[in-house]
Structure formats: C-alpha cells, structure tokens
Motif scaffolding. Structure first.
Motif, short mmCIF file in Angstrom:
data_model
loop_
_atom_site.label_atom_id
_atom_site.label_comp_id
_atom_site.label_asym_id
_atom_site.label_seq_id
_atom_site.Cartn_x
_atom_site.Cartn_y
_atom_site.Cartn_z
N ILE A 34 -1.96 0.86 -5.32
CA ILE A 34 -0.96 0.09 -4.59
C ILE A 34 0.36 0.16 -5.35
O ILE A 34 0.39 0.31 -6.57
N TRP A 53 0.83 -1.21 0.00
CA TRP A 53 0.00 0.00 0.00
C TRP A 53 0.86 1.26 0.00
O TRP A 53 1.93 1.31 0.60
N THR A 88 -5.61 -6.55 5.33
CA THR A 88 -5.08 -6.54 3.96
C THR A 88 -5.29 -7.90 3.30
O THR A 88 -5.24 -8.94 3.96
#
Length: 334
Positions: A166, A21, A144
């Motif tokens: 991302i 991320w 996640t």
C-alpha cells in the motif's frame, strides 16, 4: 471524488482512514448489458478484466455504481506491472487472468440497486450500504479496511507498506457527501529515506537539473532504478561539486563505458508524460546520494520520481542496498 496530498495524516473527530492501494482507480457501472469499468481518465477497462466483470455480474445488482481500486497481487504484494500486462496481453489475456487474478478493492457506493443515487448521503451511510451489498460477494470484490484508530493507521504505515505494497493512507470525513472531481479527501504517501548511486544527470555536469539513479543487482551490475524531481539551486550547486565526469576503464583490451545507454530508453523512464527517450549526461557512477522515495515501484524501479536530499561522498557504492526487490528491507527506513 479525489484526494489532496498532505504531509501528515490528519487526525480529529469524525475522520476515518483507509489504506491507499497501489493500483488503478476504477468506477464500475452494473447495468442491464453487463459491467462497464471506467478508469480515472475515462478509459474503458472492461475488456482487460474479465475476472472482475464476471464477479460483479454475479454479485452486484443492476443499477449499482461502485468506486474502488483494481489491484493484482504477485508474491503477496501488489504489482503495478501485472496490471499493465493486462493491457498488452492480447490473446494471452484469459491465461494471465487465471494465473494472476485481479481484485477490486471497494471503498464507496455511488448508486444502489435500481440506480438509486447515493451521492448526497454521508460516507458512513454509503459505507454501510456497501458492506451489505458485499456480504455474499466473491473474494475478487473486497471491502477496503477502514478505521478511526490511529494505532491501526500507524500499523498500516509501518508494516503494510512493505508487506503488501500500500502507498499510504486516505483520510475522509464520515459525514461527507460524494462530490465528483473535488479533492475533498486527503492522501498521505509513505516515504522512506534510502540511498542510490548517481549514474547521470539531465542538464549539464556543472548545472544538473535532475539525477538518474541506480542500484546494483546481485551480479554487481548497476541498474537504472529511477529519477529525482528537479533540483533546487542549493542542491544543484552541491551536486555539481561532487560529481565526476565519466572515465572509460579498460577490460581485456576493450573500453568499458557507462552501464546504461544514452539516451535512456523511453521504456525505462516509466513516465507516461515522457514517451520519448531521455537525453542525459553520463557521470562516473561513484557518488552515493540520499533520497526520499515512496513505496510504489515496478520493473525494479521507483514508479514515481524521488526527492534528492543530499550527496554522501563518504559512503561507498557497495554500501547501497541492492536493486529493488533483491534484498530484504530494500525500501530503506520509514
């Protein structure tokens, strides 16, 4: 625990993959007095993220320690600039938190309820406990994604990088313990090949050290959009032979000079290690260069330095993609 950069996503038995991320790495401590958010550099970020501390107080038991990434979405994509606004918002912080709420994307649990340390447990067990802890958590606390399927990894790299922002993929061993400070994970950054206009160089025209890059906005103005890593000897020689010195044009009787100031304002560079203005040599903005860049950007500029590939003297500056964010597909080709 940290990740070492790699040129390819590792594959093999016992490996799991997670999106990388584009945000701020944060460890969250839930104690009797509330919540403490600590950045990778050790800075206290708790004050700037009241929405996250409130969510953790409501859902996470006292004694737990979480590891994850703070992100803010803007128009469906992660926005590093919105994260930075939290630090400078001042009295407008609460309004900003309402308008652009943050999310804490979690990938590890270092201590469970009551402060039970989990560092020596395998990642798979820490992950299972984290999943149980987040069952009833509010949306701001997000687990996640994790996968062992390389097809899903390639889907992230080809679709998620542009759609959600991302940066790439982090790979871990499912049996690994958590070792603070050790680079026991691997990180692969998505990189794209694209074009930009050379607007200046550091060093000299005859021996350029780095290249300052630009792209045009919808009004045709050349805007600064990033800087390259230092050039090697062959790249310096190639570029020196392709660059042209700045020529002043005339418009309505007044000279039209370079579209960027010199020195380059410190706020434009986006480099924390270079807070002062950047001296550079302005060149005629007529040369297109091919570059490799990752997908992290803010204020319509690449946040990290890009790699110079080659000069493209046969390509028109008007064939270069528009300024970052102003054209669909503006990242280039993976």
């Amino acid at each position: 625990m940290l990740a070492a950069p790699v040129d390819e996503v590792p594959e093999g038995a016992g490996l799991v993959h997670e999106p990388k991320w584009d945000g701020w790495r944060v460890i969250a401590f839930r104690d009797d007095d509330g919540v403490y958010l600590q950045s990778r550099a050790g800075r206290n970020l708790s004050t700037y993220f009241p929405d996250i501390t409130r969510a953790i107080r409501a859902a996470v038991p006292v004694g737990a320690v979480l590891d994850g990434e703070l992100i803010v979405f803007e128009r469906g994509r992660t926005s590093f600039a919105q994260l930075q606004r939290r630090i400078t918002a001042g009295r407008g912080l609460l309004r900003l938190a309402r308008e652009c709420p943050a999310h804490y994307v979690l990938f590890d649990l270092l201590a469970d309820a009551g402060g039970q340390l989990l560092l020596n447990l395998p990642l798979s067990e820490r992950r299972a406990r984290l999943e149980r802890l987040l069952v009833d958590a509010p949306p701001q606390l997000t687990l996640t994604p994790q996968t062992t399927d390389m097809r899903e990894v390639w889907d992230w790299l080809t679709n998620w990088t542009v759609a959600t922002g991302i940066e790439g993929v982090v790979t871990k061993r499912s049996t690994s313990r958590y070792e603070p400070g050790r680079r026991g994970w691997w990180k692969y950054r998505t990189r794209i090949t694209t074009e930009a206009v050379a607007g200046g160089v550091t060093g000299s025209l005859r021996d350029p050290a780095t290249v300052l890059l630009g792209r045009r906005d919808r009004r045709g103005r050349l805007r600064y959009t990033g800087r390259t890593h230092p050039l090697n000897g062959a790249q310096r020689e190639e570029l020196a032979g392709a660059l042209s010195p700045l020529r002043a044009a005339q418009r309505r009787g007044a000279p039209v000079l370079h579209p960027w100031p010199e020195p380059l304002p410190a706020s434009w560079s986006g480099q924390l290690e270079r807070p002062e203005p950047l001296r550079y040599v302005q060149v005629e903005p007529s040369l297109v260069v091919e570059i490799e860049a990752d997908v992290a950007f803010e204020h319509q500029r690449w946040r990290h330095r890009v790699r110079y590939v080659r000069a493209l003297p046969g390509v028109s500056v008007y064939d270069v993609p528009l300024l970052l964010g102003e054209e669909e597909g503006y990242f280039g080709e993976p």
